[in-house]
Scaffold this active site. Structure first.
Site, PDB file in Angstrom:
ATOM      1  N   ASP A  26      -9.675  11.065  10.911  1.00 20.64           N
ATOM      2  CA  ASP A  26      -9.701  10.646   9.499  1.00 20.64           C
ATOM      3  C   ASP A  26     -10.412   9.292   9.383  1.00 20.64           C
ATOM      4  OD1 ASP A  26      -9.308  10.885   6.808  1.00 20.64           O
ATOM      5  OD2 ASP A  26      -7.224  10.211   6.828  1.00 20.64           O
ATOM      6  N   VAL A  52       3.838   1.338   2.502  1.00 16.88           N
ATOM      7  CA  VAL A  52       3.735   0.274   3.488  1.00 16.88           C
ATOM      8  C   VAL A  52       4.262  -1.010   2.857  1.00 16.88           C
ATOM      9  CG1 VAL A  52       2.206  -1.061   4.969  1.00 16.88           C
ATOM     10  CG2 VAL A  52       1.771   1.358   4.617  1.00 16.88           C
ATOM     11  N   GLY A  85       3.796   8.173   2.290  1.00 18.07           N
ATOM     12  CA  GLY A  85       4.737   7.082   2.389  1.00 18.07           C
ATOM     13  C   GLY A  85       4.233   5.793   1.789  1.00 18.07           C
ATOM     14  N   LYS A 110       5.599   0.773   7.852  1.00 17.82           N
ATOM     15  CA  LYS A 110       5.217   2.045   7.230  1.00 17.82           C
ATOM     16  C   LYS A 110       6.459   2.930   7.126  1.00 17.82           C
ATOM     17  CE  LYS A 110       2.099   5.980   8.042  1.00 17.82           C
ATOM     18  NZ  LYS A 110       1.063   6.512   8.941  1.00 17.82           N
ATOM     19  N   GLY A 125       0.843  -1.204   0.000  1.00 16.41           N
ATOM     20  CA  GLY A 125       0.000   0.000   0.000  1.00 16.41           C
ATOM     21  C   GLY A 125       0.867   1.238   0.000  1.00 16.41           C
ATOM     22  N   GLN A 126       0.311   2.340  -0.509  1.00 18.32           N
ATOM     23  CA  GLN A 126       1.036   3.594  -0.490  1.00 18.32           C
ATOM     24  C   GLN A 126       0.059   4.753  -0.591  1.00 18.32           C
ATOM     25  OE1 GLN A 126       3.728   3.810  -3.804  1.00 18.32           O
ATOM     26  NE2 GLN A 126       2.355   2.686  -5.147  1.00 18.32           N
ATOM     27  N   GLY A 127       0.495   5.906  -0.072  1.00 19.59           N
ATOM     28  CA  GLY A 127      -0.344   7.099  -0.079  1.00 19.59           C
ATOM     29  C   GLY A 127       0.504   8.332  -0.266  1.00 19.59           C
TER      30      GLY A 127
END
Length: 785
Positions: free
Chosen positions: A571, A459, A457, A473, A452-454
């Site tokens: 969030d 993961v 950063g 992370k 995963g990524q955002g």
């Protein structure tokens, strides 16, 4: 040892390897197709003005149209000779090309603008877009979205329907750009490596407040190279040619490669269109999603790998800087070797043993002071041993100093201060992993370990030495503005011990970027299952949706009222609710969370959250309370009941926002039309009406009218009891039959036409990291805490 003996021999004037007495400097030789002798196709124009045009690019002109000077039309360049000097234009889009490198193309910019007169009416507007799909180009990470103006915001639509946003405001021209592009007259936002972009500008008051239009009539936004943007351009926002200045000075950066649809780097070589066919060239890059690759020369060769005759052998022996031979250099295809002449021995390399003259007998006969040399040798050996010990000590000290530097840089001191100020929190309560441990766990952060990524950063999935599977992370870059957020998340999670909250196992602060280590949650996000991204709708019954809602709300209630210091998540969304192997919900991503002192009910903060989930009251006032999480959870519950995304630009304006549309549907007694068809079949009328009313209360615009998270959990648990009675499902079908006005109902076609059409929203994505767009705005009436 050898080095000291050589120095001794040189100092005493004895014969020996004289080349060893001279200091040499090795230089690294980097190769580029721009630096070779022939870089354009024979018979084709190689320059346009001052710009070199290397193949696979080629200049298309009246004289060489039939010579195929470029690999294909995507690499075609038109040379405009009407200007002095001539300008190179990329033929497909007609944008000016400023520079071509081995991997990048810099082209002229396209600036979005929206201008207003003093009455607030729009004088002119322009929203550029560019689609690079199925082309050799992608937007480079070197680009940023820049917004310029005193009453403006901009949305950039990348490859998804959910935009990224940035806001730029100011009260006077003197404020603009004094402290960089951080929101006062100028705002910058990083983007991903994307293939589609569209920029849409908007304004909060059409430049009418504080007579803004008098010194700033227009708002601008553009994608461009961050390092090329000069803040001094903002000195006069009323400049009529400001847009032209940006187009002339701030280029867009495109990454280029060979594009062949359906063919990856290792498969393209089996096709006649393969570009790396020339001698001593090879293929690199690309991937199973990009269908792009580049050609390079093999080690030891140079030339244009796209162009015949290809790559030629480099004669390293002809250039002393390209070899490390002490005496004799022998060139070989793609390499070279060193040797020693007759009368010498050794490996022939300057950095090795070199070439040593066979003079032992001569030394014995010519040098009577052999005892002196022996004593000197013993002294040299002692010196070497001492120097080696000292080197090891200094190296270890530097390593420790570097680790300490990274520890402080990544918030180690802040962590200690936070731990001292918060009762029951210690650094020892969380394991401090070493950088070596986490490198081994992730195979040196291999790309195939990314889960995963955002925006902030990536993961990685990791396997520790004790075989535990973890999620690591890692921040993308070292940004000091993220340190407080990183430490905040770790401090919060060290206090949390709940089965429905992702467990923090430890952290690492001694490497260049900070890392957090979590338990691994393997079944993706609820967002992926609800919106059927990876397949998962079959098990999402009403009971399972209510169970997920109960587990999530219970975890939030725990954070609000059961921890030593109340925690507001800030969030809450489906993409931040993970599912383990048993599909148990777990709340994640506490980077935006806040601790609320026991003597306060609200805090003033930088407004942060996700579009569609953000509490309107919090957005307008900047006052964060636990009821802000309740509002976000209300959107989550509505999303679970309807299967609709919180924001969908494809829907009509009145139902584009799920929260507004849901409340309107409840008020007009037609909410059954927007529920998932399966839930209408499985639930009773009273059960679904009660759930709808709960969502409506959670979504109240007045935070004081919303229920506490404890109440929400209790109501959801009571809703779950409906489905546990043996007559509940039959009763739900009968009540639904009466509701839609039918005398008969079949299990397979209930609301099939009306509801299925309303649930066709396009593709989405959910990741371990939040993939939804997160906004962070500073409200004018608040100051960041």
């Amino acid at each position: 040892m050898y080095l000291l003996l050589v120095l001794l021999v040189c100092a005493l004037g004895l014969e020996g390897p004289t080349s060893a007495c001279n200091t040499t400097i090795e230089t690294n030789n980097s190769h580029s197709i721009m630096n070779v002798g022939v870089f354009a196709k024979p018979g084709c124009q190689s320059h346009c003005g001052n710009l070199k045009v290397p193949y696979p690019f080629g200049i298309i002109s009246e004289g060489n149209k039939d010579q195929n000077c470029s690999l294909n039309s995507w690499f075609g360049i038109t040379c405009d000779t009407t200007t002095n000097p001539p300008k190179a234009l990329i033929t497909y889009w007609n944008f000016e090309i400023f520079d071509i490198s081995d991997t990048e193309l810099r082209i002229s910019n396209d600036v979005a603008e929206k201008c207003y007169n003093q009455s607030g009416s729009v004088d002119r507007t322009y929203s550029p877009s560019m689609d690079l799909d199925s082309t050799p180009y992608t937007y480079s990470l070197a680009n940023v979205l820049t917004i310029v103006g005193c009453d403006d915001y901009a949305n950039i639509y990348e490859d998804t329907l959910v935009p990224k946003s940035c806001t730029s405001t100011c009260l006077s021209a003197e404020e603009v750009g004094k402290e960089g592009c951080f929101g006062t007259g100028c705002c910058q936002l990083s983007i991903n490596a994307i293939q589609f972009s569209k920029i849409v500008l908007g304004s909060y008051s059409n430049h009418t407040v504080n007579n803004i239009s008098s010194f700033n009539p227009c708002g601008y936004a553009f994608l461009g190279e961050k390092n090329s943007f000069n803040i001094s351009l903002l000195s006069d926002l009323s400049d009529a040619v400001f847009k032209n200045k940006i187009m002339d000075t701030v280029p867009r950066v495109l990454d280029w490669a060979i594009y062949q649809e359906g063919k990856y780097c290792d498969e393209a070589q089996n096709y006649s269109s393969y570009a790396c066919i020339h001698a001593n060239s090879t293929c690199i890059g690309g991937g199973k999603r990009s269908w792009r690759y580049r050609c390079i020369c093999k080690q030891g060769y140079e030339g244009n790998p796209y162009l015949s005759p290809g790559c030629n052998d480099i004669d390293e022996c002809a250039d002393p800087s390209k070899n490390d031979c002490a005496k004799t250099c022998i060139n070989m295809p793609g390499n070279y070797k060193c040797s020693c002449p007759h009368g010498y021995y050794g490996d022939g390399r300057k950095n090795g043993s070199g070439c040593i003259a066979e003079q032992v007998s001569r030394v014995r006969s010519q040098f009577p002071l052999i005892k002196f040399i022996t004593g000197m040798s013993i002294g040299c050996i002692s010196l070497i041993v001492g120097a080696n010990w000292l080197y090891c000590v200094i190296r270890k000290r530097k390593h420790n100093q570097l680790r300490e530097k990274f520890f402080q840089q990544n918030g180690g001191l802040l962590l200690k201060q936070q731990c001292k100020s918060k009762e029951g929190v210690t650094i020892e309560s969380t394991k401090l992993f070493t950088d070596e441990e986490l490198k081994k766990a992730t195979n040196n952060y291999a790309s195939d370990r990314i889960i995963g990524q955002g925006g902030y950063g990536v993961v990685f999935k990791g396997i520790l030495l004790d075989q535990r599977v973890v999620a690591i992370k890692k921040s993308k870059i070292m940004d000091t503005t993220q340190i407080e957020q990183f430490i905040n998340e770790m401090i919060i999670l060290t206090q949390v011990n709940h089965r429905n909250v992702v467990k923090l196992l430890g952290c690492c602060l001694e490497c260049e970027v900070p890392l957090l280590v979590y338990e691994f949650v393997s079944n993706g996000t609820v967002y992926e299952h609800v919106h059927n991204i990876n397949g998962g709708m079959s098990w999402l019954s009403l009971e399972n949706r209510l169970r997920i809602a109960a587990e999530s709300s219970g975890a939030l209630a725990y954070l609000h009222s059961a921890t030593s210091i109340p925690i507001i998540h800030r969030d809450v969304k489906l993409a931040n609710i993970l599912l383990d192997n048993h599909r148990v919900a777990k709340i994640s991503d506490f980077g935006a969370s806040r601790l609320v002192p026991l003597d306060q009910t609200q805090v003033t903060t930088l407004v942060q959250g996700t579009l569609g989930y953000l509490d309107p009251e919090y957005f307008h006032t900047g006052q964060l309370t636990d009821k802000s999480d309740v509002y976000s959870f209300g959107v989550v519950l509505a999303e679970l009941l309807t299967g609709r995304k919180p924001i969908c630009m494809e829907r009509s304006p009145e139902d584009r926002n799920l929260a507004t549309y849901f409340i309107t549907s409840v008020n007009e007694n037609r909410f059954f039309q927007i529920l998932e068809p399966r839930l209408v079949k499985e639930g009773t009328l009273k059960q679904l009406e009660t759930a709808a009313q709960l969502v409506k209360r959670c979504l109240s615009l007045n935070g004081r009218e919303r229920p506490a998270m404890k109440e929400v959990t209790a109501e959801i648990e009571s809703l779950r009891k409906f489905s546990k009675h043996p007559w509940a499902n039959q009763q739900g079908i009968e009540e639904t039959t009466r509701l839609i006005g039918r005398t008969e109902i079949q299990h397979s076609d209930l609301y099939e036409i009306q509801l299925n059409s309303s649930n066709n929203f396009g593709n989405g994505s959910g990741q371990y990291y939040s993939s939804n767009t997160t906004i962070s705005l500073l409200h004018p009436s608040t100051s960041p805490s």
